[in-house]
Design a protein around this motif. Structure first.
Motif: not given
Length: 389
Positions: A51-72
């Motif tokens: 939640g401290g850092y995430f970004y939107l990719n070129n498809r307007n999708q959220l790319v989020i590193p999770t607290r369980t060390n996955h990237i959603f």
């Protein structure tokens, strides 16, 4: 669709991705992200994972590193009414969820996703087509996010600034590194004993951070791999006062100019006296000289006190937007939207936002919408400021 997408974190509930109406601030949909206890000694109010850092990719999708060390990767249903999990990249084979947390993930210009790990200083790449990960361990704590340039990634640890490249197989490799001044203390308002800034790239081949000296310095380095007789460090300019300077937010850079905010004195939002503690005042502008031979301080604003906001600047209005809290003996915690003139450093205006614990932004970044509306996440939700209101 012209709407706000964000991630909301909490100390009592799992982090959530949210879709928010930009006019009414109504929550349209939520998506619960995986939760896990913090690792190490990070205070709850400074836990920036998931939640401290995430970004939107070129498809307007959220790319989020999770607290369980996955990237959603979160997209939306065709009608835009709900979130939809598009991809789940499991990085637990290289980032141990029992002892490590990813801070941030960002794409490079060749489509790899880079990520950093706070505890071990791991810097890794993820090939989204093959799922292959490659990791370089710096063995220095990484508190902040990082910066991507064409052919390079800049990572700052609690000790050094690194310029990284990558091998043909995607593994990160060090192009150069430089140690910055650090007195080894965690100053009030800081998350660790190191720089509080993510590196900022400037035009002309420069990168800037703030160090952890006393008083702190704005430090500018040349980005070139080969310097041809020039020194790596361009300048080291002290800002604010001794025993009264600390920054835990990114710099603002525009052209050859750098704006820094003072966060010295910000405290745990759950502390008994948090409603009475105010931070030291200070914004400053430092410019790199046209010939690249050093820098000079242009102005210092010693009036505005911005406890923890990530400020923004509009090149259209020429104003620096912040979220401030002046001294108040009553302890009512009054917060204000504030604007500072980029050219002169003088306060252009202040607008009351609200009072009390729920209006504390606790390190959240201020955002400017396409119509000029300012938005900010606070403990109680989202607040906004529009022209004339």
């Amino acid at each position: 669709r012209g709407r706000i997408v964000t991630v909301c974190v909490s100390t009592v509930a799992p982090p959530q991705a949210r879709i928010v109406d930009p006019d009414t601030l109504e929550v349209i949909d939520t998506f619960d992200l995986p939760n896990a206890d913090p690792v190490g000694n990070t205070p709850a109010y400074q836990n920036f994972s998931a939640g401290g850092y995430f970004y939107l990719n070129n498809r307007n999708q959220l790319v989020i590193p999770t607290r369980t060390n996955h990237i959603f990767v979160l997209g939306q249903t065709p009608d835009g009414s709900e979130f939809q999990l598009v991809r789940d990249y499991d990085l637990t084979s290289v980032v141990d969820p029992a002892t490590e947390r990813m801070n941030s993930a960002l794409p490079d210009f060749q489509g790899l996703i880079w990520f950093v790990v706070k505890q071990t200083g791991e810097v890794g790449t993820l090939n989204t087509k093959t799922g292959m990960t490659r990791v370089l361990r710096l063995n220095e704590e990484i508190q902040n996010s990082f910066t991507v340039d064409r052919g390079a990634v800049y990572v700052v640890t609690s000790k050094r600034l690194y310029k990284l490249g990558k091998q043909k197989n995607g593994k990160p490799t060090v192009k150069w590194k430089v140690k910055y001044k650090n007195d080894g203390t965690v100053k009030p308002g800081q998350a660790d004993a190191g720089t509080g800034t993510t590196p900022d790239i400037l035009t002309g081949g420069y990168v800037a951070i703030v160090d952890n000296a006393n008083p702190e310095n704005v430090v500018v380095y040349r980005t070139a791999n080969r310097l041809k007789g020039k020194k790596r460090k361009v300048c080291e300019v002290p800002v604010f006062g001794r025993n009264g300077s600390a920054t835990e937010n990114s710099l603002i850079t525009t052209g050859r100019s750098i704006i820094v905010e003072n966060n010295y004195g910000y405290t745990d939002i759950f502390a008994p006296d948090a409603n009475k503690v105010v931070t030291k005042a200070g914004f400053a502008r430092v410019d790199i000289r046209r010939n690249g031979k050093g820098c000079r301080k242009i102005w210092t604003n010693r009036t505005e006190r911005a406890p923890s906001v990530v400020p923004k600047m509009s090149s259209k209005t020429g104003l620096i937007y912040a979220y401030t809290r002046p001294p108040d003996p009553s302890g009512s915690q009054g917060y204000y939207w504030s604007a500072i003139d980029f050219r002169t450093g003088k306060t252009a205006w202040n607008k009351y936002a609200g009072s009390g614990f729920l209006y504390n932004n606790n390190y959240a970044g201020l955002g400017l919408g396409p119509d000029g509306t300012a938005y900010l996440g606070v403990v109680g939700g989202i607040v906004s400021l529009r022209d004339g209101k």
